[in-house]
Every structure is written in C-alpha cells, then in structure tokens.
Design a protein around this motif. Sequence first.
Motif, PDB file in Angstrom:
ATOM      1  N   PRO A 194      40.319  41.464  39.422  1.00  0.00           N
ATOM      2  CA  PRO A 194      39.789  40.245  38.798  1.00  0.00           C
ATOM      3  C   PRO A 194      40.182  38.964  39.540  1.00  0.00           C
ATOM      4  N   SER A 195      39.381  37.931  39.330  1.00  0.00           N
ATOM      5  CA  SER A 195      39.660  36.638  39.954  1.00  0.00           C
ATOM      6  C   SER A 195      38.880  35.539  39.246  1.00  0.00           C
ATOM      7  N   LEU A 196      39.471  34.387  39.110  1.00  0.00           N
ATOM      8  CA  LEU A 196      38.757  33.185  38.678  1.00  0.00           C
ATOM      9  C   LEU A 196      38.650  32.224  39.864  1.00  0.00           C
ATOM     10  N   ARG A 197      39.821  31.753  40.362  1.00  0.00           N
ATOM     11  CA  ARG A 197      39.846  30.732  41.406  1.00  0.00           C
ATOM     12  C   ARG A 197      39.263  31.220  42.728  1.00  0.00           C
ATOM     13  N   THR A 198      39.669  32.401  43.149  1.00  0.00           N
ATOM     14  CA  THR A 198      39.237  32.870  44.472  1.00  0.00           C
ATOM     15  C   THR A 198      37.730  33.093  44.485  1.00  0.00           C
ATOM     16  N   GLN A 199      37.244  33.695  43.427  1.00  0.00           N
ATOM     17  CA  GLN A 199      35.813  33.990  43.348  1.00  0.00           C
ATOM     18  C   GLN A 199      35.000  32.690  43.315  1.00  0.00           C
TER      19      GLN A 199
ATOM     20  N   VAL B 271      37.553  40.357  50.952  1.00  0.00           N
ATOM     21  CA  VAL B 271      37.918  41.541  50.148  1.00  0.00           C
ATOM     22  C   VAL B 271      39.152  41.234  49.317  1.00  0.00           C
ATOM     23  N   ARG B 272      39.077  41.563  48.029  1.00  0.00           N
ATOM     24  CA  ARG B 272      40.271  41.539  47.163  1.00  0.00           C
ATOM     25  C   ARG B 272      40.529  42.939  46.639  1.00  0.00           C
ATOM     26  N   ALA B 273      41.739  43.434  46.835  1.00  0.00           N
ATOM     27  CA  ALA B 273      42.135  44.751  46.315  1.00  0.00           C
ATOM     28  C   ALA B 273      43.622  44.726  46.014  1.00  0.00           C
TER      29      ALA B 273
ATOM     30  N   TRP C 236      49.352  40.477  51.029  1.00  0.00           N
ATOM     31  CA  TRP C 236      49.261  39.039  51.325  1.00  0.00           C
ATOM     32  C   TRP C 236      48.136  38.353  50.570  1.00  0.00           C
ATOM     33  N   HIS C 237      48.326  37.036  50.368  1.00  0.00           N
ATOM     34  CA  HIS C 237      47.273  36.187  49.790  1.00  0.00           C
ATOM     35  C   HIS C 237      47.196  34.910  50.654  1.00  0.00           C
ATOM     36  N   PRO C 238      46.647  35.024  51.865  1.00  0.00           N
ATOM     37  CA  PRO C 238      46.727  33.898  52.805  1.00  0.00           C
ATOM     38  C   PRO C 238      45.895  32.698  52.387  1.00  0.00           C
TER      39      PRO C 238
ATOM     40  N   CYS D 189      50.543  29.374  41.548  1.00  0.00           N
ATOM     41  CA  CYS D 189      49.201  29.696  42.061  1.00  0.00           C
ATOM     42  C   CYS D 189      48.158  29.832  40.960  1.00  0.00           C
ATOM     43  N   LEU D 190      48.594  30.043  39.709  1.00  0.00           N
ATOM     44  CA  LEU D 190      47.709  30.371  38.581  1.00  0.00           C
ATOM     45  C   LEU D 190      47.021  31.730  38.831  1.00  0.00           C
ATOM     46  N   PRO D 191      46.690  32.488  37.798  1.00  0.00           N
ATOM     47  CA  PRO D 191      46.846  32.165  36.384  1.00  0.00           C
ATOM     48  C   PRO D 191      48.308  32.202  35.940  1.00  0.00           C
TER      49      PRO D 191
HETATM   50  N1   CP Z   1      45.497  32.191  42.528  1.00  0.00           N
HETATM   51  C1   CP Z   1      44.429  33.029  42.517  1.00  0.00           C
HETATM   52  O1   CP Z   1      44.157  33.746  43.483  1.00  0.00           O
HETATM   53  O2   CP Z   1      43.700  32.969  41.387  1.00  0.00           O
HETATM   54  P1   CP Z   1      42.595  34.051  40.946  1.00  0.00           P
HETATM   55  O3   CP Z   1      43.332  35.359  40.742  1.00  0.00           O
HETATM   56  O4   CP Z   1      41.991  33.503  39.690  1.00  0.00           O
HETATM   57  O5   CP Z   1      41.587  34.181  42.056  1.00  0.00           O
END
Ligand code: CP
Length: 328
Positions: free
Chosen positions: A46-51, A108-110, A145-147, A288-290
């Motif tokens: 899941p993602s809010l900001r990245t998406q 890609v997010r995993a 990582w989350h660059p 970084c949220l959430p």
């Molecule tokens: N900080 C961050 O990556 O937020 P999301 O998980 O909402 O994308």
Amino acid sequence: VKEFHHLGLLPAGEVQALVARAGELARGAAARRFPGRALGLLFLAPSLRTQASMQRAASSLGLDLVQLSGAGSWSLETRDRAVMDGAAAEHVREAAAVLGQFVDLLGVRAFPSGKDLARDWEDSILEGFRRFAGIPVVNLESTRWHPCQALADWQTLDELEVPRRGKLVLSWTFHPKALPHAVPDSVLTMAVQRGMEVVLLRPPGFDLHPDVMAEAERLAAVSGGSVEATEERDALEGAHVLYAKSWGSLTAWGDPRAEAALREPHRSWCVDESWFRAARPGARFLHCLPLRRNVVARDEILDGPRSAVVLQARNRLHAGTAVLEALA
Ligand code: CP
C-alpha cells in the motif's frame, strides 16, 4: 542517473544535483516534457504519498502512466530454477521483461514478508525487476531502501536551513506492529551522506542492520559526517532535528510473539515536547508518514511549530519529479 535504487550507491554529486533540481521544481521551475514515453508504477504494497506523488510527477513530465496495483492479489516467484507449484503464478523474469516492453521506466514497491530475515534481505522482487526489466527501475520502497523518501528528506533539511554539519537524531518510536527498515536505513544513509552528525537512538534489541551501520560509517568518512548509536534520550542535546520512525527487531524477525515482547516495554517511546528539552531552540520534528498519532508522537508535536511532516510529504512530489526527469 541510470536507475534509482539506493542513495548510498550514487556519487554524492549526483545526489546533490537531484536535491538541487527538486528544490528548483519546488520553487516553480518547469519540468522537462517527455511526450511518447511511459512510466509504469507497480505497487505490491500500500501507499498514499508515493503513489500520488509519482502520478502527479508523471503528469508534469508528460509521461503516459501505466499503473498496476497488485497488493494482496499478485504473488511473484523470484527464485532461480524454482518449481512453481505453489502460490506464485508468474516469475519476475517474465513480469519484468514484459513490463519492459510497454514502458520506458518502471517504479516498483515491494515490502518484506517479515518471516525470514536472510531471504527478505535479498530484496528479491526489486532485484528481479532491476535484473530483468531492461529499463531504468525506480525503487518506490523495497525491503532494503526507500531512496525517494530520503531524497525528499534531504531537500526538506535544506529548505529548513538545517546546517550540513547539523545534528540529526534518528529515533525509534513505539508502534503496535513490527515495521520494515527501509526508511530508517535510508534516512541514516542520507544524513551521513549530507555530512551530518547522526545519532541513532533506540531501545535494546532494535539495532539497524550491521551492514547498514558499516556503510553509514564509510559514507560518513567521505562526507565528514559521523554516526553513533545510543539508548539514552540525552542524545537529543544540541540536536537540530529529531527524525522519528518505528521499525521491527532484527533479532526477532519472523517471530511475532518474541518481537512484541521486545517492543511492549517501550510504549513510552512516543515523542512529546519533553524530548526536545535539551535540543536546539526551534529543533524540528520529521517523520516520513504515515504516523499513528499519540502512539508515535503526540498531537502537541504534530500540530505544533516543530513538525515538518507535511513539508516532507510535499517534497516527495518534487524529489520524485527530479528522479523521473533524470531517468526518462
Ligand atoms: N512515506 C511514504 O512512502 O508514504 P506512503 O507509504 O504513503 O507512500
């Protein structure tokens, strides 16, 4: 820039150029346009900001968007020579190669399974796409990582005029779940690359991976920064920034009961104003949220002048645009 996987793999000059470009975009510079080119976004978590930020970034760059959200419904095999008679219906070799036919760059997010540390640490989904897609891959948060977050955080530190040699305390906080390590590992890397005095604050049992600490020490030696670890909150003395984040214990990875037993005694690790008693006047709070209010940090922090969490999130758009622009 040929791919965007981990800040620590990029020369400092390239990271600084991306931060500078993100700053220009934040101040209203027009993004370059790439008509006829396409970005694929594959979210297996899941993602809010990245998406949202990547969708808007693609739009501002004139990129067509191919969005695939497979969280919970799509299982990929990543092992070489696997006999695929289990849950996975597709191998990353084909999935990556096929997406590489449709788009020009791929995000890609995993997330990790949380079951087997050694296997999770292989980061096999992200690595599979890097090996087999044949196009530039952007890491939108993997096990390791989350660059994109770290790049936006560097931009945020610059905007807040936090000195390059300033002090950043990266602190563990309580959370009801064992969370991944990608953000704390990436923030640590980013802060030492920036040349900061970095202190890792965490209770017993919540170390970051020794490989991450060793890399941070190597990067600090190059940048002129420093990194140390402590369990004492007086580490905040003189700090410019408290970056809060929760993460799971590596020593109890894959054992939820043991992990919860390690975490439970530390419910008091919820940031409130008292944490800043000895910090610099005007020290800032980053996350970084959430974020779970009144579990990770109190309302008084999030609604007060120290918090820069919305600015950090806003900068995900500008940092993400800078990354896609460099790769497209
Ligand atoms: N900080 C961050 O990556 O937020 P999301 O998980 O909402 O994308």
